[in-house]
Design an enzyme around this catalytic site. Structure first.
Site, PDB file in Angstrom:
ATOM      1  N   VAL A 146       4.099   4.805  -2.250  1.00 13.49           N
ATOM      2  CA  VAL A 146       5.090   3.728  -2.350  1.00 13.49           C
ATOM      3  C   VAL A 146       4.842   2.675  -1.273  1.00 13.49           C
ATOM      4  O   VAL A 146       4.812   3.001  -0.081  1.00 13.49           O
ATOM      5  CB  VAL A 146       6.530   4.274  -2.208  1.00 13.49           C
ATOM      6  CG1 VAL A 146       7.542   3.143  -2.340  1.00 13.49           C
ATOM      7  CG2 VAL A 146       6.807   5.358  -3.237  1.00 13.49           C
ATOM      8  N   LYS A 191       7.301   3.867  -8.470  1.00  5.47           N
ATOM      9  CA  LYS A 191       7.661   3.873  -7.041  1.00  5.47           C
ATOM     10  C   LYS A 191       9.177   3.929  -6.863  1.00  5.47           C
ATOM     11  O   LYS A 191       9.687   4.650  -5.995  1.00  5.47           O
ATOM     12  CB  LYS A 191       7.078   2.639  -6.377  1.00  5.47           C
ATOM     13  CG  LYS A 191       5.539   2.635  -6.380  1.00  5.47           C
ATOM     14  CD  LYS A 191       4.988   1.262  -6.012  1.00  5.47           C
ATOM     15  CE  LYS A 191       3.464   1.234  -6.066  1.00  5.47           C
ATOM     16  NZ  LYS A 191       2.930  -0.156  -6.029  1.00  5.47           N
ATOM     17  N   GLY A 211       2.298   1.054  -0.144  1.00  4.18           N
ATOM     18  CA  GLY A 211       1.065   1.071   0.632  1.00  4.18           C
ATOM     19  C   GLY A 211       1.257   1.483   2.074  1.00  4.18           C
ATOM     20  O   GLY A 211       1.690   2.603   2.366  1.00  4.18           O
ATOM     21  N   THR A 232     -11.733   2.661  -3.574  1.00  2.00           N
ATOM     22  CA  THR A 232     -11.263   1.717  -2.555  1.00  2.00           C
ATOM     23  C   THR A 232     -10.473   2.416  -1.451  1.00  2.00           C
ATOM     24  O   THR A 232     -10.771   2.270  -0.268  1.00  2.00           O
ATOM     25  CB  THR A 232     -10.349   0.662  -3.224  1.00  2.00           C
ATOM     26  OG1 THR A 232     -11.038   0.127  -4.348  1.00  2.00           O
ATOM     27  CG2 THR A 232     -10.017  -0.457  -2.260  1.00  2.00           C
TER      28      THR A 232
END
Lengths: 440, 440
Positions: free
Chosen positions: B132, B205, B134, B13
């Site tokens: 972290v 994250k 996106g 993706t």
């Protein structure tokens, strides 16, 4: 390694914040930057006050040129403000081979092209994170964080004074004049608040963001600027009933025809995060084609929040000053030889949607007349709110507020329709027009 | 100048999003970076599928080591994920002198110390903005935008799956299991959602942000991790009545005793912006001593939002790779020789406030017993909400929910009091404890 030596021109609110934060967090900043950063010389007209802030170890002079001429100074911070002497000093600092950090949005929005060209020619950096949205690292986000994106639009609450006033107007149902006085008393508005309340300060900042987002030169003279002085408590109330809040937004948008650059009060859906940014806080929404919508929020002014941005620039320069100038981050995000010639659109070519408030006679056929004019110009209606009639004057003569939300329309078209509606005998007062932005 | 050549390991993706955005915005990205950036080689086990994504001009292999061994490749993007082969490949790419870009939070949260040390020794960069939140440039904000600050605390909604589930539970009044199934059907949750719903992904994250904020090594093994699987619709409803929303937060905080690092559901005042971050969106609040509270909001996952961060790293490396390695931005914000040895506190030493829900017999004296135990332990009470009694079982036996909000308390103390309260005969079911954060 010898600390980076910094000269400070002007030690007012932001200058003393910068000095204090640099001192307080000295060790932590050095651990990040890899080298100490010290303000070793300050120029201020009030030498005694300046000396009392910085203490005996820092040289204070009343001549800014003495700082620029000091061969030990690596970076000059300009915190004088305005277009006059600040411009001359920044250009002289560049000519002397100094890197420059400035919070001066007015200077860069008007003279940025000249200043950045001079800096590029000399191989020095002009950093200006503090010029937009205070402590929020929005210049860095736009210039470095979102480089993958075709930025589509930016909309920001970038003036704390006006956001404080609008928040108070809404909270307390008060009119502009009353809240402005309160804001002045509390120190949120200056004695001469013109630049803030007329949208000029926000337009300076929007101009800088526009240039960075779209790779165009700074063009403050092309910005459409409208402040908040004509907003009434009634419009804020009606907007609320329709599910919107009114915010002063700085907006810049990419369109097929050119770039929109405008500052004006805007209706924003109440459910958007930015609609809920209250008081003197700032927030900027950025939409990019890959990342979608992002938002950056924080204090847009004040001593230490602005100092936070000034010092971040000092650290950036400390980290980057040994790099080949061609490989540093370009001043306006795009390489100087790769700028776009996209035009800034005149306001009449901007397409947006509108809130209209008409004071009309409470008689049959008025709504048909008004909506007929809109239909004739091809303006489609999103919502209508008609208030109960209330009496004005005696003899049973009554009038009422008619609120109309439109779909997207060219501003020039809307200007024409408003003029036509204004000519109707049943329209009893000047029509209020506020633009509306969905920001989704 | 020859374009920077990039090799991509794994084209799922995020990988295909990265390829597509780089292609689509090729010209704009080059104008920013000063140099073309091209993915010229891809490794994926499914060669045919990979080739169909990138077209015939890009070389596709099934052996990642062939990409690393290619002397024309300047940067390797690792999008394989996990701790296993990804770790070996990242270390091999570094050893081969390649810069590395990765979205792999699990890898860096567990093996970051080893990987960053190898990169520093070799003089290459390991960039991980995509690891972290996106597309939100939060690593850049922390590492470069807020360098002036002693960062005090960070609290983030950094897992979209759990925020989607919590938003749906609140909106629709549904229980966790029902919403999880819905989330899986819609593609917001994976078939095996364990890492998301148990808080592990958020803890990876938070570990990275903690290291950058406080200059400590990554220490995922010291993080306290609690997911959302035990949250009931009732608690979300009670929280709402008390003016709070429940969010899964990744929190890291500086204290005199050490660094807090924890992931758990938290009550947050409903009026905070972060409490209004809905659906799969992410947001991170950062508090620094100079800048105050700032917030960063956007899409935390997905193909193109994550690609936005991957490509921003490619541009950064393109701009910086000629710079002296000592003058680049340090991997964990602080220079490697200037890290802090602050300890990560065990959860029992964390100080926060609490929401407690007790199922109690509806009889005289219960509130006095419960509050007596709290008082005895020195826990002070902020608010009490007692629900009307409802019947459980027959014979007129009734029970009721007793909700208590406490002021700040050491977690160890709270554990002891909860154990004591649990022993009361009038407490009929396991006590629910949710931590509460004011975030102001």
């Amino acid at each position: 390694m010898k600390p980076i030596q910094v000269g400070l021109l002007g030690i007012g609110t932001v200058g003393s914040g910068t000095f204090n934060v640099l001192q307080r967090n000295q060790e932590e900043i050095q651990r990040r930057a890899g080298r100490g950063i010290e303000i070793t010389m300050v120029a201020d007209l009030d030498v005694a006050r300046a000396q009392s802030i910085v203490g005996p170890d820092v040289k204070v002079v009343n001549d800014a040129r003495a700082v620029i001429a000091n061969p030990d100074i690596d970076i000059v911070i300009e915190l004088i403000g305005g277009y006059g002497i600040a411009r001359a000093l920044v250009l002289e600092a560049i000519a002397a081979g100094k890197h420059v950090v400035t919070a001066n949005k007015a200077l860069l929005a008007v003279h940025g092209t000249e200043i950045f060209a001079a800096a590029s020619a000399k191989g020095v950096m002009v950093a200006f994170e503090a010029a937009v949205a205070g402590g929020i690292p929005i210049i860095k986000a736009l210039r470095e964080g979102l480089t993958a994106n075709r930025i589509q639009w930016i909309a920001g609450i970038i003036n704390g004074t006006t956001n404080f006033i609008l928040s108070e107007m809404r909270d307390k149902g008060l009119d502009f004049d009353v809240v402005l006085k309160e804001a002045q008393r509390l120190g949120y508005a200056e004695a001469d608040p013109t630049f803030d309340i007329e949208g000029v300060d926000a337009a300076h900042k929007a101009t800088l963001m526009s240039a960075i987002a779209f790779g165009i030169p700074v063009q403050f003279d092309k910005a459409y600027v409208e402040g908040i002085t004509k907003l009434g408590a009634a419009d804020i109330r009606y907007a609320e009933q329709l599910g919107y809040r009114i915010k002063l937004l700085g907006i810049t948008k990419r369109t097929d025809k050119g770039v929109e650059l405008r500052v004006h009060p805007s209706l924003v859906p109440a459910k958007r995060l930015i609609a809920n940014v209250e008081g003197a806080m700032n927030a900027v929404v950025v939409n990019g084609d890959a990342v979608g919508t992002t938002l950056y929020y924080g204090k847009g002014a004040g001593s230490e929040p602005t100092a936070s941005a000034v010092i971040a620039d000092l650290v950036d320069i400390t980290r980057l000053h040994t790099a080949d100038p061609l490989n540093r981050v370009p001043h306006l995000a795009f390489q100087p030889d790769a700028m776009s010639d996209a035009v800034v659109l005149p306001m009449s070519e901007v397409v947006t949607s509108y809130y209209l408030r008409l004071r009309v006679a409470d008689q049959a056929g008025v709504l048909a007349q008004v909506t007929g004019l809109l239909a004739g110009a091809g303006v489609s209606i999103d919502a209508v709110l008609q208030r109960e009639a209330d009496e004005v004057g005696g003899e049973g003569a009554t009038s009422t507020d008619l609120i109309i939300l439109t779909h997207d329309t060219r501003e020039g078209t809307m200007n024409d329709v408003i003029a036509q509606m204004q000519g109707l005998p049943s329209v009893l007062a000047p029509i209020t027009r506020i633009r509306k932005e969905e920001l989704n």
